[in-house]
Structure formats: structure tokens, C-alpha cells
Design a protein around this motif. Structure first.
Motif, PDB file in Angstrom:
ATOM      1  N   VAL A 227       0.837  -1.201   0.000  1.00 29.02           N
ATOM      2  CA  VAL A 227       0.000   0.000   0.000  1.00 29.02           C
ATOM      3  C   VAL A 227       0.874   1.253   0.000  1.00 29.02           C
ATOM      4  N   THR A 228       1.951   1.231   0.772  1.00 25.18           N
ATOM      5  CA  THR A 228       2.874   2.363   0.816  1.00 25.18           C
ATOM      6  C   THR A 228       3.454   2.641  -0.563  1.00 25.18           C
ATOM      7  N   ARG A 229       3.848   1.578  -1.245  1.00 28.45           N
ATOM      8  CA  ARG A 229       4.411   1.732  -2.588  1.00 28.45           C
ATOM      9  C   ARG A 229       3.353   2.208  -3.573  1.00 28.45           C
ATOM     10  N   PHE A 230       2.171   1.679  -3.449  1.00 25.33           N
ATOM     11  CA  PHE A 230       1.076   2.020  -4.361  1.00 25.33           C
ATOM     12  C   PHE A 230       0.688   3.492  -4.238  1.00 25.33           C
ATOM     13  N   LEU A 231       0.652   4.001  -3.019  1.00 27.80           N
ATOM     14  CA  LEU A 231       0.246   5.386  -2.785  1.00 27.80           C
ATOM     15  C   LEU A 231       1.375   6.378  -3.015  1.00 27.80           C
ATOM     16  N   GLY A 232       2.618   5.921  -2.897  1.00 24.93           N
ATOM     17  CA  GLY A 232       3.752   6.829  -3.014  1.00 24.93           C
ATOM     18  C   GLY A 232       3.978   7.651  -1.771  1.00 24.93           C
ATOM     19  N   VAL A 233       3.734   7.036  -0.590  1.00 25.22           N
ATOM     20  CA  VAL A 233       3.907   7.737   0.679  1.00 25.22           C
ATOM     21  C   VAL A 233       5.027   7.067   1.475  1.00 25.22           C
ATOM     22  N   GLU A 234       5.311   7.598   2.653  1.00 27.26           N
ATOM     23  CA  GLU A 234       6.396   7.056   3.469  1.00 27.26           C
ATOM     24  C   GLU A 234       6.001   5.775   4.191  1.00 27.26           C
ATOM     25  N   SER A 235       4.745   5.712   4.650  1.00 23.46           N
ATOM     26  CA  SER A 235       4.302   4.559   5.424  1.00 23.46           C
ATOM     27  C   SER A 235       2.783   4.468   5.366  1.00 23.46           C
ATOM     28  N   SER A 236       2.255   3.322   5.797  1.00 25.87           N
ATOM     29  CA  SER A 236       0.799   3.142   5.788  1.00 25.87           C
ATOM     30  C   SER A 236       0.411   2.145   6.868  1.00 25.87           C
ATOM     31  N   LEU A 237      -0.875   2.146   7.201  1.00 24.85           N
ATOM     32  CA  LEU A 237      -1.422   1.276   8.234  1.00 24.85           C
ATOM     33  C   LEU A 237      -2.770   0.760   7.763  1.00 24.85           C
ATOM     34  N   ALA A 238      -2.976  -0.561   7.842  1.00 26.29           N
ATOM     35  CA  ALA A 238      -4.213  -1.184   7.362  1.00 26.29           C
ATOM     36  C   ALA A 238      -5.138  -1.501   8.534  1.00 26.29           C
ATOM     37  N   PHE A 239      -6.439  -1.412   8.279  1.00 32.24           N
ATOM     38  CA  PHE A 239      -7.468  -1.678   9.291  1.00 32.24           C
ATOM     39  C   PHE A 239      -8.488  -2.660   8.726  1.00 32.24           C
ATOM     40  N   GLY A 240      -9.192  -3.329   9.632  1.00 34.50           N
ATOM     41  CA  GLY A 240     -10.123  -4.363   9.209  1.00 34.50           C
ATOM     42  C   GLY A 240     -11.476  -3.873   8.749  1.00 34.50           C
ATOM     43  N   MET A 241     -11.787  -2.589   8.946  1.00 33.54           N
ATOM     44  CA  MET A 241     -13.105  -2.056   8.583  1.00 33.54           C
ATOM     45  C   MET A 241     -12.954  -0.656   8.035  1.00 33.54           C
ATOM     46  N   GLY A 242     -13.529  -0.411   6.883  1.00 32.69           N
ATOM     47  CA  GLY A 242     -13.411   0.894   6.250  1.00 32.69           C
ATOM     48  C   GLY A 242     -14.092   1.994   7.039  1.00 32.69           C
ATOM     49  N   ILE A 392      -4.676   3.960   6.035  1.00 36.91           N
ATOM     50  CA  ILE A 392      -4.267   5.359   6.131  1.00 36.91           C
ATOM     51  C   ILE A 392      -2.797   5.423   5.752  1.00 36.91           C
ATOM     52  N   GLY A 393      -2.465   6.349   4.862  1.00 38.74           N
ATOM     53  CA  GLY A 393      -1.095   6.526   4.418  1.00 38.74           C
ATOM     54  C   GLY A 393      -0.629   7.945   4.661  1.00 38.74           C
ATOM     55  N   GLY A 394       0.657   8.105   4.847  1.00 42.14           N
ATOM     56  CA  GLY A 394       1.216   9.430   5.068  1.00 42.14           C
ATOM     57  C   GLY A 394       2.652   9.342   5.521  1.00 42.14           C
ATOM     58  N   LYS A 395       3.089  10.339   6.278  1.00 36.49           N
ATOM     59  CA  LYS A 395       4.450  10.348   6.790  1.00 36.49           C
ATOM     60  C   LYS A 395       4.628   9.260   7.844  1.00 36.49           C
ATOM     61  N   LYS A 396       5.868   8.822   8.005  1.00 37.80           N
ATOM     62  CA  LYS A 396       6.149   7.747   8.944  1.00 37.80           C
ATOM     63  C   LYS A 396       5.790   8.137  10.368  1.00 37.80           C
ATOM     64  N   GLU A 397       6.034   9.385  10.737  1.00 36.87           N
ATOM     65  CA  GLU A 397       5.711   9.816  12.095  1.00 36.87           C
ATOM     66  C   GLU A 397       4.207   9.784  12.339  1.00 36.87           C
ATOM     67  N   LEU A 398       3.413  10.057  11.314  1.00 35.80           N
ATOM     68  CA  LEU A 398       1.959   9.976  11.435  1.00 35.80           C
ATOM     69  C   LEU A 398       1.524   8.539  11.680  1.00 35.80           C
ATOM     70  N   ILE A 399       2.031   7.598  10.883  1.00 32.85           N
ATOM     71  CA  ILE A 399       1.624   6.201  11.009  1.00 32.85           C
ATOM     72  C   ILE A 399       2.092   5.611  12.336  1.00 32.85           C
ATOM     73  N   ASP A 400       3.301   5.959  12.762  1.00 33.16           N
ATOM     74  CA  ASP A 400       3.792   5.494  14.064  1.00 33.16           C
ATOM     75  C   ASP A 400       2.909   6.011  15.193  1.00 33.16           C
ATOM     76  N   TYR A 401       2.439   7.238  15.046  1.00 33.89           N
ATOM     77  CA  TYR A 401       1.548   7.818  16.048  1.00 33.89           C
ATOM     78  C   TYR A 401       0.230   7.051  16.105  1.00 33.89           C
ATOM     79  N   LEU A 402      -0.351   6.730  14.929  1.00 35.40           N
ATOM     80  CA  LEU A 402      -1.621   6.016  14.896  1.00 35.40           C
ATOM     81  C   LEU A 402      -1.492   4.590  15.422  1.00 35.40           C
ATOM     82  N   ARG A 403      -0.374   3.951  15.201  1.00 29.42           N
ATOM     83  CA  ARG A 403      -0.173   2.596  15.734  1.00 29.42           C
ATOM     84  C   ARG A 403      -0.276   2.587  17.260  1.00 29.42           C
ATOM     85  N   ARG A 404       0.098   3.680  17.891  1.00 29.03           N
ATOM     86  CA  ARG A 404       0.084   3.745  19.349  1.00 29.03           C
ATOM     87  C   ARG A 404      -1.194   4.345  19.923  1.00 29.03           C
ATOM     88  N   HIS A 405      -1.936   5.106  19.120  1.00 24.97           N
ATOM     89  CA  HIS A 405      -3.064   5.847  19.671  1.00 24.97           C
ATOM     90  C   HIS A 405      -4.424   5.536  19.032  1.00 24.97           C
TER      91      HIS A 405
END
Length: 448
Positions: A227-242, A392-405
Motif C-alpha cells: 500500500v505504501t508503494r502504491f500510494l507513493g507515501v512514506e508509510s501506511s497502516l491497514a485496518f479491518g473495517m473501512g 491510512i497513508g502518510g508520513k512515517k511519524e503519522l503512522i507510528d503515532y496512529l499505531r500507538r493511539h
């Protein structure tokens, strides 16, 4: 997401109104639905009332907006039909009140009259007298793959659609006009189905844990890297429900002291997420850049209510394609305003990802813009990829933040392995990494 990252945003260009002499609407643009013309082979057919403007400082391609006026006769007959049904509805309610007609709808009990009502009067009236007459056209069970054509279970009602019973027969080859299966990947045969079967044999149908405990498989990591490669972003996080991707992540991104600017036609999941965040919400007119800029100026000029302190964060929330209207967001102009007023942009690409743009990468690809200009790129796997879940895709600091919060990341069960494999296979087909041109052909067929 750190507050200091706001300093990295740069000032952008201003938004320009129509400059070709065409008469503009209230928002300073030539009416409602927008289309940014692609190269000639992808260009949509010209329609009536189509006007073209050039916003050279924002976008190098000509800006075209087209809309189709509702014929007066159709509008009159539609309103007349609803009016007649409403009159007859009140008449039938009168007959039910005097027990001259049987009423099958749920009603409030007399001893509960002092409680908050469970049913709203108008919605109950509409369901009882208008929707019930045509209820057999909706909620019909299907018994096949949701492809271009599908099979329906035949039902019969003997009490004017209050209840249904199966006849045991099947209605074959009904044209499917309501499925999310945009590219045809939700099939029971083919590369996606075969790959999902193999993964089911290897991992089983479910994980039985959350990602932060024992539910993080190598296939989850593979999906997020793809997903990260597909979007062209730094990082991404997948969820089970849209739906939960929006409703559970927006509260993690904003809170007290933050402001949300939301398009008036945003999806219910975005609205719910904004309300759960506890942040003040201000709504701008649909796709109206004049309205959005006014809210941005007021927010910066006046700050927070009473204290007038600057807002900690201003989040603009828009969709790529608005599912009920079919309109496309004015993304170049939204990005320009975001940069000028140093706000953040949350882009929901649920209906545009995989189905829009020459490479199928959504509305950012459609306009030929840089993905880095969108702070939070959200999308779902339920439409073009024929699966379930969201990202959700974006900067690595954003995705790291969402993984924790993010509540959705911390507490929700991990995505099912066969569902993940369905997404991986379909995404690789769209990207052309399967060694075929099937994905490009399907994307171009949908665009044209």
C-alpha cells in the motif's frame, strides 16, 4: 502526529475564479460538478452546459465543469408523486387511528410516553406509508457473485411488503447497478480467488487477536508495504473495517483545541469520527472553495472561542469522489488553500482509489499531484479491490503515532489472511506487477 510538523508546510497559491467570461455561480465557479480534463483518450464526452476555465497557477490542465439539469417534467412528476403518497399516507394513518386499517408498524407504549421517543415521527411516517409500498425493490438477497450480472432470490409478499417469504425460485442475470465491485475483482474464480484459497490453507480464515498482541502476521506487513508503494507515501497502516478507519482515527488525530473543517456532503463515517473527536466542527459548502477559504480566514483571525488562542491544529476533511453525488473534489485548490493557511488535509479516497486516474491511484493520480501534499490519505479495500477494510497513508511519524493511539489499531481484531491476500493480488494486478495488462485495461474501461 507532532505539532511541529505543521511548520513543514509551505505557503501555496491562491485560488482563482473563472476568467473566461462565463457566468459563475455563488461559489465563484461555473456550477457544481467538476471534471479536470485528462489527455484526449481519457476525456469524457462533452455535455450540455459545459464550461472550461484555466487556473494556470494551480493546475496546468484546463478545468472543466459539467452538469446535467433535471428535466422540469421529471422534477414536477417526482414531487407530485411524493405529494400524492404523503396525502394518502395521512389518510391511511387516520384509518389506522380509528382501527379501520390494521397497523403492523412498531409503536410507543403508553407507559413509555414520558421517555425519549424511540421513533422519529417523520421517519416513521415515511417508512410506514411511502417506503413500505416500494420495499420489495431494496434489500433483496443475492445468491451469486456481485458481478456485472447477478442472481436474486425471488420473494413474495401477501401483506403489502410488511413481510416476505421465499418462493424457492431464482431470478437470473439481473444487471448489477449498486455494487462496489468496480473492477470485477470480487469473483469466485480467477487469480484473486485462487490466491485467497492458498493463503487460507496456510494461515486459516482468521487470526484471533489484535495486531499489537499475537495477530501481526508477515502478510500484514506485506500488505502495508505494498500500500505504501502504491500510494507513493512514506508509510501506511491497514485496518479491518473501512467505516472504522474514519470514525476511529479522526479522534486520534484531533481533540480539544483543534478545529475540523468538513465538506457538507462528507460520508457518515467522517461525520461520526469528527463528532467523536470532541473538536469543534465547521461545515463548508460542497466543493466551494470560497466557503472553505472564509472558514480558514475566520479560524486564523479569531482563534478559539472565548480565549481567542490560536488553534492547535486545523484539519480539512474531504472525499476524493463523493459517493452520493459523483462529484470529484477540487483537490488542487484544496491543497493550495491548505498550504496558504498552514492547515492539514484529510483525504478520503474510499470510492476513488483504484478506480480513478490513469494508474488507478485515485484522485491524486487523476490530477497528477504529489501525494506528499496530502497529509492523511485514507481509503478502503471494499470497492476497487473487492475485499474489506481500509488504510491510512502518510508520513512515517503519522503512522507510528496512529499505531500507538488509534483505537482501531489497538483493539480491533487483525484482518483475515484470505482478505489480505485478495487485496494484495488485486492491487498487484492494478499496478501491473502480475505481468499482465489486465489491471490497466480494467481501470481504463472504468474511466472511459
Amino acid at each position: 502526529m507532532t505539532e511541529s510538523s505543521a511548520n513543514k508546510l509551505l505557503n501555496g497559491d491562491a485560488c482563482h475564479r473563472t476568467s473566461n467570461g462565463k457566468r459563475s455561480s455563488k461559489n465563484g465557479f461555473v456550477k457544481n460538478h467538476c471534471v479536470f480534463q485528462q489527455p484526449h483518450k481519457y476525456r469524457r464526452p462533452r455535455e450540455k452546459n459545459q464550461n472550461v476555465t484555466h487556473n494556470s497557477s494551480l493546475y496546468k490542465k484546463p478545468f472543466s465543469e459539467s452538469f446535467e439539469e433535471t428535466p422540469l417534467l421529471v422534477a414536477v412528476l417526482t414531487y407530485m408523486g411524493y405529494g400524492i403518497l404523503t396525502v394518502f399516507g395521512y389518510l391511511r394513518d387516520f384509518l389506522r387511528y380509528w382501527s379501520m386499517e390494521k397497523c403492523n408498524v412498531a409503536q410507543e407504549k403508553e407507559e413509555q410516553k414520558d421517555f425519549v421517543p424511540l421513533y422519529q415521527d417523520f421517519e416513521n411516517f415515511y417508512t410506514r406509508n411511502l417506503y413500505m409500498r416500494i420495499r420489495d425493490n431494496w434489500n433483496r438477497p443475492i445468491c451469486s457473485v456481485p458481478g456485472a450480472k447477478m442472481d436474486l432470490v425471488e420473494r413474495a409478499s401477501h401483506d403489502y411488503n410488511w413481510t416476505f417469504e421465499d418462493t424457492g425460485r431464482v431470478v437470473k442475470d439481473v444487471i448489477n447497478m449498486g455494487s462496489y465491485n468496480y473492477l470485477g475483482f470480487a469473483e469466485n474464480t480467477g487469480a484473486c480467488a485462487d490466491a485467497a484459497i492458498e493463503v487460507t490453507k496456510k494461515y486459516g480464515p482468521g487470526v484471533g487477536s489484535t495486531r499489537c498482541e499475537m495477530g501481526n502476521l508477515d502478510i500484514h506487513e506485506e500488505l502495508e508495504q505494498l500500500v505504501t508503494r502504491f500510494l507513493g507515501v512514506e508509510s501506511s497502516l491497514a485496518f479491518g473495517m473501512g467505516f472504522a478507519t474514519n470514525s476511529m482515527n479522526i479522534p486520534a488525530l484531533t481533540g480539544k483545541g483543534c478545529l475540523i473543517l468538513s465538506d457538507e456532503l462528507n460520508h457518515a463515517s467522517l461525520v461520526l469520527g469528527a463528532r467523536l473527536s470532541g473538536s469543534p466542527i465547521r461545515v463548508f459548502k460542497h466543493n466551494n472553495m470560497i466557503s472553505l477559504e472564509k472558514l480558514l480566514r475566520d479560524a486564523i483571525a479569531h482563534g478559539q472561542p472565548r480565549t481567542h488562542r490560536p488553534w492547535k491544529k486545523i484539519l480539512i476533511v474531504v472525499e476524493g469522489i463523493y459517493s452520493m453525488e459523483g462529484s470529484i473534489v477540487r483537490l488542487p485548490e484544496v491543497i493550495a488553500l491548505k498550504k496558504r493557511y498552514k492547515a492539514y488535509l484529510y483525504l478520503d479516497e474510499a470510492h476513488s482509489i483504484g478506480a480513478l486516474g490513469p494508474n488507478g491511484k485515485g484522485v491524486v493520480d487523476y490530477f497528477g499531484l504529489d501525494p506528499k501534499d496530502v497529509d492523511i490519505m485514507m481509503g478502503t479495500f471494499t470497492k476497487s479491490f473487492g475485499a474489506a477494510g481500509g488504510y491510512i497513508g502518510g508520513k512515517k511519524e503519522l503512522i507510528d503515532y496512529l499505531r500507538r493511539h488509534s483505537h482501531s489499531a489497538l483493539y480491533a481484531t487483525s484482518m483475515s489472511p484470505p482478505v489480505i491476500q485478495q487485496i494484495i493480488t488485486s492491487m498487484k494486478i492494478i499496478m501491473g506487477e502480475d505481468g499482465t495488462t489486465l489491471g490497466r485495461c480494467q481501470t481504463m474501461a472504468l474511466i472511459t
